[in-house]
Write an enzyme that holds these catalytic residues in place. Sequence first.
Site, mmCIF file in Angstrom:
data_model
loop_
_atom_site.group_PDB
_atom_site.id
_atom_site.type_symbol
_atom_site.label_atom_id
_atom_site.label_comp_id
_atom_site.label_asym_id
_atom_site.label_seq_id
_atom_site.Cartn_x
_atom_site.Cartn_y
_atom_site.Cartn_z
ATOM 1 N N ASP A 156 0.834 -1.206 0.000
ATOM 2 C CA ASP A 156 0.000 0.000 0.000
ATOM 3 C C ASP A 156 0.873 1.262 0.000
ATOM 4 O OD1 ASP A 156 0.886 -0.202 2.595
ATOM 5 O OD2 ASP A 156 -1.084 -0.006 3.539
ATOM 6 N N SER A 157 2.198 1.078 0.025
ATOM 7 C CA SER A 157 3.112 2.199 -0.228
ATOM 8 C C SER A 157 2.822 2.795 -1.608
ATOM 9 C CB SER A 157 4.572 1.731 -0.151
ATOM 10 O OG SER A 157 4.766 0.576 -0.938
ATOM 11 N N ASP A 170 -1.111 -6.051 -0.287
ATOM 12 C CA ASP A 170 -1.474 -5.462 1.012
ATOM 13 C C ASP A 170 -2.973 -5.229 1.126
ATOM 14 O OD1 ASP A 170 0.779 -5.210 2.561
ATOM 15 O OD2 ASP A 170 1.258 -3.178 1.888
ATOM 16 N N LYS A 189 -1.188 -9.421 2.764
ATOM 17 C CA LYS A 189 -0.413 -8.992 3.941
ATOM 18 C C LYS A 189 -1.258 -8.007 4.722
ATOM 19 C CE LYS A 189 3.409 -6.185 3.623
ATOM 20 N NZ LYS A 189 2.968 -4.976 4.343
ATOM 21 N N GLU A 229 -1.223 -5.569 8.577
ATOM 22 C CA GLU A 229 -0.420 -5.056 9.684
ATOM 23 C C GLU A 229 -1.064 -5.390 11.028
ATOM 24 O OE1 GLU A 229 0.234 -0.848 9.119
ATOM 25 O OE2 GLU A 229 1.045 -1.153 7.106
ATOM 26 N N GLU A 286 9.257 -4.448 10.137
ATOM 27 C CA GLU A 286 9.620 -3.121 9.632
ATOM 28 C C GLU A 286 10.242 -2.267 10.740
ATOM 29 O OE1 GLU A 286 6.747 -1.099 7.196
ATOM 30 O OE2 GLU A 286 7.978 0.720 7.109
HETATM 31 O O1 KIV Z 1 3.519 -1.118 1.610
HETATM 32 C C1 KIV Z 1 4.681 -1.541 1.549
HETATM 33 O O2 KIV Z 1 5.432 -1.272 0.618
HETATM 34 C C2 KIV Z 1 5.160 -2.369 2.646
HETATM 35 C C3 KIV Z 1 6.631 -2.599 2.751
HETATM 36 C C4 KIV Z 1 7.306 -1.356 3.162
HETATM 37 C C5 KIV Z 1 6.949 -3.730 3.635
HETATM 38 O O3 KIV Z 1 4.391 -2.800 3.444
#
Ligand code: KIV
Length: 279
Positions: free
Chosen positions: A44-45, A83, A112, A114, A181
């Site tokens: 989600d970056s 994510d 994924k 959090e 992280e």
């Molecule tokens: O969203 C993302 O890119 C991430 C990584 C920084 C692990 O979760």
Amino acid sequence: MHKAVADIVSKKNSGKKISVITAYDYSMATLCDRAGIDILLVGDSAGMVMLGYENTIPVTMAQMCLFTEAVSRARQNSLIVADLPFMSYQASITDAISNSGRLVKAGADAVKLEGGKPMAETIQAIVGTGIPVMGHIGLQPQTTMLSQGYKVQGKTVETALRLVDDAKALEEAGVFSITLEMVSSEVAKIITETVHVPTIGIGSGPSCDGQVLVIHDMLGMYDKLKPKFVKRYLSLSKDIQNALESYKKDVEEGKFPTKEHLFSMEKTEFEKLRKEIES
Ligand code: KIV
């Protein structure tokens, strides 16, 4: 046949580390896949590096599905993990399952999310539907960023013990791997030695079973942040800027296009056209 979750898990203790890179679009994902990267993480970056948000909080399921679809069209060999964005899994287990399903339908092999111990029940439910889950503890940009900002996690005995506890809870809930992280390298090593699933570090030192970087960071394409843990392999922003300035100059000075870039009519056809116009 592309990599499966089991191939990633079996890399722990194999002597070979797991390579993970974020990917959000077809062209970059093609290159990452071709380079043999183990996991393409549709992170989600994307909200920050692709869409220009200040943080990952505004990212929606629709956006994550679009990025995941693009990456899945490029993938030949790598595993795809996508994510779950902020508030797509926290409100209810039903949300978490149905949104995980949407990402899988968009092309992800795993999702994924959090969170530590408090997320264990949710993770167990998603895994129970057959969707593999990667955990993510330490700095959790969707929430820790709201309260603490970018801070290394696990620097005191108390926070370190909580992280180890979180990792154990995620393993018990059924995750196939855990992203760590910005965890102090000592604690990342302890977690890696404690759990039986691979740990994937970002800013968490060399002891993790694998490493992940945001592709824009390692290629030098995102200038807003320069975390200490990033190794820059290229300075693409500078190269792209130079290329664009050269293009602008060529256009303005009539140096582009040249003969090699144009299409022509047959000479006889052109003669006929000229006569037609003249008459
Ligand atoms: O969203 C993302 O890119 C991430 C990584 C920084 C692990 O979760």
